[in-house]
Design a protein around this motif. Structure first.
Motif, mmCIF file in Angstrom:
data_model
loop_
_atom_site.group_PDB
_atom_site.id
_atom_site.type_symbol
_atom_site.label_atom_id
_atom_site.label_comp_id
_atom_site.label_asym_id
_atom_site.label_seq_id
_atom_site.Cartn_x
_atom_site.Cartn_y
_atom_site.Cartn_z
ATOM 1 N N GLY A 27 44.401 38.869 32.680
ATOM 2 C CA GLY A 27 44.109 39.221 34.023
ATOM 3 C C GLY A 27 42.750 39.128 34.448
ATOM 4 N N LYS A 28 41.789 38.832 33.563
ATOM 5 C CA LYS A 28 40.361 38.781 34.174
ATOM 6 C C LYS A 28 39.822 37.414 34.206
ATOM 7 N N ALA A 29 38.631 37.492 34.796
ATOM 8 C CA ALA A 29 37.758 36.441 35.315
ATOM 9 C C ALA A 29 36.470 36.507 34.865
ATOM 10 N N ILE A 30 35.580 35.558 35.018
ATOM 11 C CA ILE A 30 34.075 35.548 34.855
ATOM 12 C C ILE A 30 33.694 35.596 36.439
ATOM 13 N N ALA A 31 33.116 36.750 36.666
ATOM 14 C CA ALA A 31 32.450 36.841 37.835
ATOM 15 C C ALA A 31 31.145 35.854 37.993
ATOM 16 N N LEU B 163 32.392 40.135 33.603
ATOM 17 C CA LEU B 163 33.642 40.031 33.836
ATOM 18 C C LEU B 163 34.262 40.781 35.152
ATOM 19 N N CYS B 164 35.189 40.214 35.539
ATOM 20 C CA CYS B 164 35.880 41.086 36.868
ATOM 21 C C CYS B 164 37.291 40.633 36.905
ATOM 22 N N MET B 165 38.131 40.966 37.842
ATOM 23 C CA MET B 165 39.519 40.956 37.866
ATOM 24 C C MET B 165 39.821 39.321 38.400
ATOM 25 N N GLY C 79 35.636 39.810 42.727
ATOM 26 C CA GLY C 79 34.428 39.435 41.757
ATOM 27 C C GLY C 79 33.704 40.508 41.389
ATOM 28 N N ALA C 80 34.032 41.957 41.807
ATOM 29 C CA ALA C 80 33.217 43.201 41.582
ATOM 30 C C ALA C 80 33.254 43.138 40.065
ATOM 31 N N ALA C 81 31.958 43.405 39.488
ATOM 32 C CA ALA C 81 31.738 43.168 37.984
ATOM 33 C C ALA C 81 32.259 44.697 37.134
ATOM 34 N N MET D 76 37.503 30.958 40.516
ATOM 35 C CA MET D 76 37.640 32.241 39.702
ATOM 36 C C MET D 76 36.592 33.123 40.154
ATOM 37 N N PRO D 77 36.660 34.474 40.351
ATOM 38 C CA PRO D 77 38.156 34.823 40.607
ATOM 39 C C PRO D 77 38.752 34.348 41.987
ATOM 40 N N GLN D 78 39.808 34.508 42.251
ATOM 41 C CA GLN D 78 40.683 33.959 43.156
ATOM 42 C C GLN D 78 40.144 34.260 44.826
ATOM 43 N N GLY D 79 39.726 35.598 44.698
ATOM 44 C CA GLY D 79 39.070 36.047 46.183
ATOM 45 C C GLY D 79 37.567 35.865 46.211
ATOM 46 N N ALA D 80 36.728 34.918 45.404
ATOM 47 C CA ALA D 80 35.568 34.968 45.258
ATOM 48 C C ALA D 80 34.912 34.738 46.808
ATOM 49 N N GLY D 81 33.778 35.191 47.266
ATOM 50 C CA GLY D 81 33.189 35.338 48.354
ATOM 51 C C GLY D 81 32.359 34.004 48.362
#
Lengths: 107, 998
Positions: B374-378, B391-393, B398-400, B506-511
């Motif tokens: 469930g994690k991603a690389i921020a 890492l982030c969710m 993308g909050a680390a 990645m992450p799906q909600g990245a700004g």
């Protein structure tokens, strides 16, 4: 790089041996014909997507002109026959009809 | 750091070390390395700079899909740009230089573009075309020119040689992995002629790296056995280092064979281009792994998970001591396991999926590897190499959560079948939602001449990603392609893998800040934010988006970026991926060097040259040649310190005052014979040829059916049923074809035979007032005006040569054209030169011929004609029969607009100051059009300095033609004031034609 069988010499000729002659079975309109008839003869081509009859010359082979029936979209070749034909041979027309029931005939 | 491991490396020979240089630095690799493997073994993580922002770039892949690691290979005459280090074999003495940086790879000034990235968004090029206008010229164009292109173009002529070869087979198998080999076995078992091509120098593809077990054997052993078995079959040809570049109509394939790329200078051709005709093609081209789009995914050290595995297993190269694996699927766990087994650290597997509980994750856990689901690389940290990841969710923005230090990142976004060869001739694709990939749609294959499927996809290229299903699929495809009885396929141990979960961002909600550091296309510097911008600006079609953003362009043609890019585009458009579709797959699969395409056709044998039988004499006597079609004709013969103009003037004066010789052998000569030959020629020519008396010559015009003038020449009636038609030099083959066309396709009941005998005869024009005296000196026949009047011909012996003599003239002088069998041509010419010495005979070239004919107002096909001119435009109505009911072009000429009085028609022109009107000049008409451009009322068609008249003369087409006689008009002159000229009769010299008779 099409391959067409020359009906004269039997060679399966690569396109590099052939020169194209565009639409086959055109009726010539000479002096005395109407402007419309002449224009259609000179310029109006069917350019169909699908079954098409074309003139080809085995230019770098036996030198003979021949006619080919071909699907312009899939490049399937239905057959080739001598240029001295007023219409595609009956068996070729039957073959095309069997493969392309929607085909409306060569004219 | 990346380094060489002390053990392993299935493709390298540790006993054979090879030295090479990269940017001048001496480095060491092993035989069996790719250059990429050697560079990584020497900790050369930074290998190039990106195209637009000059960002530091490292090796991403291990094969043909590599977008970054391109180098200039070799030096001087062997320099070749844009060579992929991942497919280049390391050899002793190799020299490579990195590309696209200044002044150096380590310190690059262009990287400043990176800081201004927000000023170089998607569509940047197009936007700069528009406004502000001054910016394009002074700011953007110089910048784009400087940064355009990747490698440098070689400056020297290539010292290597290249060749082309043909091959024919029943089944061509492209790809020598386990699917290709299995398909080849199945196809060849029934006796079909099979060729197998593998682009790498070794067989087996990925299966040995992935530790597959086939028929109870390690994949490597199965591959070795199968290649051996195929090698023993007489109907099978195996080729490595041979890349099938493209599939074309009716089973035509081009393939590039890297014969001596890795052994330069050993005498063999560097490359060989295979031109293959195959009845069917099996495309066993495998699959390519996709990157994941996270911020900083282009920093050196971020690589495809499969590539990391390849470097460790194939070449014993570790991309880093601590490698973080990031994935959306189970396959990437193999990389973590391989690294762990090689004694390297895997701090974490970052899995975007909520769960990872299959056999591979379980095995990884058992090895003590930390797995974060469930994690991603921020973002990736580092500049010229990776130093760590945050890492982030995956579900978040993308909050680390945590920083992990590492020196490499292995990423896997799933696999895409290589469908290029399937698609080149129109094979269609389906979107496989479960596997998030496009795969061939077997019901819509590319079609061959017989209406049946031309390409059979097999194995991973058909979406069968695992060994077990790939082998079964390939055995089926191979047998089907050969029309053979199916064989029992080899069996592989099944792999159990959980489904992947598509992750496009990645992450799906990245700004936007993160998305503008997520690279989709490394080679063209296209980011997620660029594609989304294109979508916002209205680019809905994937083809338009490609061109607007440059996504998927250049040497890699989007092998890594296309699917990710169109998924991002689909997301931005809120459309389904299959509805957005792919861009068109076009050949070549990977770039083919120009040398291979040219093959041996360079230098002297670039094209065949046609030489007259007298060519050697011309060469020995100062001829300056000009090309006329494939012929080389003497343009003029220079003597002493003459320039060309002086030579031409001398040749003309000598011909007009004495006697000149012209080699007219290149003139087209066509025999037309048969009971219907006269009738046929009456249809072909605008005038009547059937009435021509035996032994007579007549000038004739040929038009096309549209009415326009096509060729001209003198027709000679040789006998009751035989005519000889002279054509222009350039027209011989065309006119012969034209005759055959009408004879074979329209008037096939007419009894006529044609033969193009152009090369059978040498023809020499003997022209000038002393020409008769010269022929009389040769002796053997009566060439007097009484026996052989103008426009007649006779056959006989002249100076011992069997000749046909034509009393025809293109110079306006008393003139004879002598025709002899080609083998006598040189002898007759030499005899004429020898015998003519007392008359001052000199050869003249084509330019003197052109000037003399212009002085006489004779037209030249291609000068006075351009395909839009009817004979009537050239005042040649006298050569058109009014009596004939029909001829080719008659109906066309009856169209009313061709009779319009304001057509541009032929006239002569003389400048008021005696100067020569510039070539191509237009006649100015008053006023301007809507664009402010001046109107025209005609143009020059032939313009020369006339040595005979000692002033400039010209022919041209002018509105109204000779009705404008004596009017003064102005011709355009580039860089000068318009040239004033008077409309005159186009016959400038000897208007009554008296000189024809000597």
């Amino acid at each position: 790089m099409l391959i067409l069988e020359c009906p004269y010499c039997g060679v399966h000729a690569c396109e590099t041996e052939l020169t194209p002659g565009y639409e086959a079975h055109l009726k010539r309109f000479g002096p005395g014909s109407s402007d419309d008839a002449f224009e259609a003869y000179m310029f109006a081509r069917k350019n169909p997507k699908g079954v098409h009859f074309e003139r080809w010359r085995h230019a770098y082979g036996c030198g003979k002109w021949f006619l080919a029936a071909r699907d312009t979209a899939t490049l399937e070749v239905f057959g080739t026959y001598p240029a001295q034909s007023s219409a595609p041979p009956a068996e070729l027309q039957d073959k095309i009809k069997a493969k392309r029931p929607e085909w409306k005939g060569f004219q | 750091m990346s380094t060489r491991l002390s053990k392993g490396g299935r493709l390298i020979d540790r006993s054979a070390a090879v030295e090479f240089t990269f940017n001048g630095k001496r480095l060491r690799g092993f035989k069996g390395d790719t250059l990429a493997a050697s560079l990584l073994a020497n900790d050369q993580m930074l290998v190039g700079r990106s195209f637009k922002y000059h960002r530091a770039r490292g090796i991403v892949a291990s094969g043909a899909e590599e977008p970054n690691a391109l180098v200039n290979m070799g030096q001087g005459a062997r320099m070749e740009p844009n060579q992929r280090t991942t497919t280049t074999e390391t050899f002793a003495g190799l020299t490579a230089h990195s590309q696209n940086h200044w002044p150096s790879l380590e310190f690059d000034v262009g990287v400043i573009n990176n800081s201004f990235a927000r000023f170089l968004p998607g569509g940047f090029y197009y936007k700069t075309f528009i406004h502000p206008r001054f910016a394009w010229k002074h700011v953007f164009e110089p910048f784009i020119r400087k940064s355009a292109g990747l490698g440098k173009a070689p400056k020297e002529m290539d010292s290597d040689r290249y060749e082309q070869a043909y091959a024919f087979c029943d089944v061509l198998v492209v790809g020598g992995g386990i699917a290709g080999l299995q398909a080849a076995l199945a196809a060849a078992s029934g006796g079909a002629r099979v060729i197998v091509l593998e682009q790498a120098p070794y067989w087996g593809g990925r299966a040995p790296v992935d530790s597959d077990v086939i028929d109870g054997l390690a994949a490597e052993v199965w591959v070795k056995n199968t290649v051996e078995a195929l090698g023993k079959m007489e109907n099978v040809t195996l080729r490595t280092r041979c890349m099938a570049a493209g599939v074309y109509d009716h089973g035509y394939i081009l393939a590039e064979d890297r014969v001596a790329d890795h052994t330069p200078g050993d005498g063999r051709p560097k490359k060989r281009l295979w031109r293959i005709r195959a009845t069917r093609i099996v495309s066993a081209t495998g699959a390519l792994e996709r990157p994941l789009s996270f911020a900083g995914n282009d920093i050196p050290g971020v690589m495809l998970a499969s590539a990391v595995r390849d470097y460790v297993v194939n070449w014993a190269v570790s991309p880093g001591d601590r490698t973080v694996v990031v994935t959306n699927n189970d396959d990437a766990y193999r990389t973590a396991i391989a690294l762990k087994e090689a004694g390297l650290a895997v701090p974490c597997i970052v899995d975007a999926r909520a769960q990872a509980n299959g056999p591979l994750p379980t095995q990884a856990r058992a090895l003590g590897i930390r797995i974060e689901t469930g994690k991603a690389i921020a973002k990736v940290k580092g500049g010229k190499r990776v130093t760590g990841v945050s890492l982030c969710m995956q579900a978040g923005e993308g909050a680390a959560l945590e920083d992990i230090s590492c020196d490499a990142v292995a990423m896997s976004g799933g696999w895409s079948p290589v469908v290029h060869l399937w698609s080149h001739c129109g094979g269609k694709l389906n979107w496989d939602t479960a596997h998030a990939m496009f795969r061939p749609d077997a019901s819509r294959p590319p079609i061959s001449h017989d209406g049946l499927a031309m390409v059979y996809p097999a194995g991973a290229a058909n979406g069968a990603l695992h060994a077990a299903e790939a082998l079964a699929d390939a055995a089926r495809a191979g047998a089907a392609a050969a029309g053979a009885t199916p064989i029992t396929a080899s069996t592989a141990e099944p792999r159990e893998e959980a489904a992947l979960e598509p992750v496009w961002v990645m992450p799906q909600g990245a700004g936007v800040k993160l998305k503008s550091k997520m690279w989709l296309d490394y080679q063209n510097d296209v980011k997620v934010s660029d594609v989304q911008l294109a979508a916002r600006e209205g680019y809905e079609s994937v083809e338009h988006t490609k061109r607007y953003t440059t996504l998927g362009m250049a040497t890699d043609q989007g092998k890594l970026s296309n699917i990710n890019g169109l998924a991002v585009l689909a997301g931005a458009l809120n459309a389904d991926i299959p509805n957005v579709g792919t861009t068109t797959f076009r050949p070549p699969y990977t770039p083919v060097t120009f040398g291979a395409l040219a093959g041996e056709a360079r230098g002297e044998i670039f094209q065949p040259l046609r030489r007259s039988p007298i060519h050697a004499w011309h060469e020995a006597n100062g001829a300056y040649f000009e090309p006329v079609g494939l012929w080389r004709r003497p343009y003029c013969y220079t003597k002493g310190g003459e320039n060309h103009a002086q030579s031409i003037e001398r040749e003309i004066n000598n011909t007009r005052s004495g006697v000149g010789l012209l080699d007219a052998s290149t003139l087209g000569k066509i025999i037309v014979k048969g009971p219907d030959a006269g009738r046929f020629l009456d249809m072909l020519y605008t005038n009547v040829m059937s009435s021509l008396g035996i032994g007579k010559c007549r000038y004739g015009l040929m038009c096309n059916e549209n009415g326009f003038l096509s060729d001209d020449g003198v027709v000679v009636r040789l006998s009751e049923d035989t005519w000889l038609c002279h054509t222009t030099t350039g027209g011989a083959e065309r006119i012969h074809g034209h005759m055959e066309d009408w004879l074979q396709c329209e008037w096939w009941d007419w009894q006529v035979y044609t033969a193009n005998v152009t090369e059978e005869y040498a023809q020499i024009a003997v022209a000038g007032p002393k020409s008769r005296a010269l022929l009389e000196k040769l002796g053997g026949m009566d060439v007097s005006a009484e026996t052989l009047p103008f426009m007649t011909f006779t056959e006989g012996t002249l100076g011992g040569f069997p000749v046909r003599v034509f009393r025809i003239s293109f110079s306006g002088e008393l003139s004879y054209e002598l025709s002899v069998p080609a083998s006598y041509g040189l002898q007759l010419w030499e005899k004429l030169v020898e015998a003519g010495a007392e008359f001052g005979v000199q050869p003249y070239g084509t330019e003197a011929m052109h000037v003399m004919r212009a002085e006489k107002g004779f037209i030249m096909i291609g000068d006075e004609t351009d395909g839009t001119v009817v004979p009537q435009d050239l005042n040649l109505g006298w050569a058109i029969s009014k009596k004939k009911a029909d001829y080719l072009g008659k109906r066309g000429q009856e169209r009313s607009f061709l009779a319009a009085p304001d057509r541009w028609k032929l006239a002569g022109f003389e400048t008021l100051d005696g100067s020569v009107i510039p070539d191509g000049a237009y006649i100015i008409a008053p006023g301007v059009n809507a664009n402010g451009q001046g109107h025209t009322q005609g143009r020059v068609t032939s313009t020369y300095y006339s040595p005979t008249l000692k002033k400039g003369i010209a022919m041209g087409l002018i509105k109204g033609g000779l009705t404008r006689m004596d009017e003064v008009v102005e011709f355009t002159k580039i860089g000068g004031a318009p040239v004033k000229a008077k409309v005159v009769d186009p016959v400038f010299y000897d208007k009554e034609g008296a000189r024809n008779n000597g």
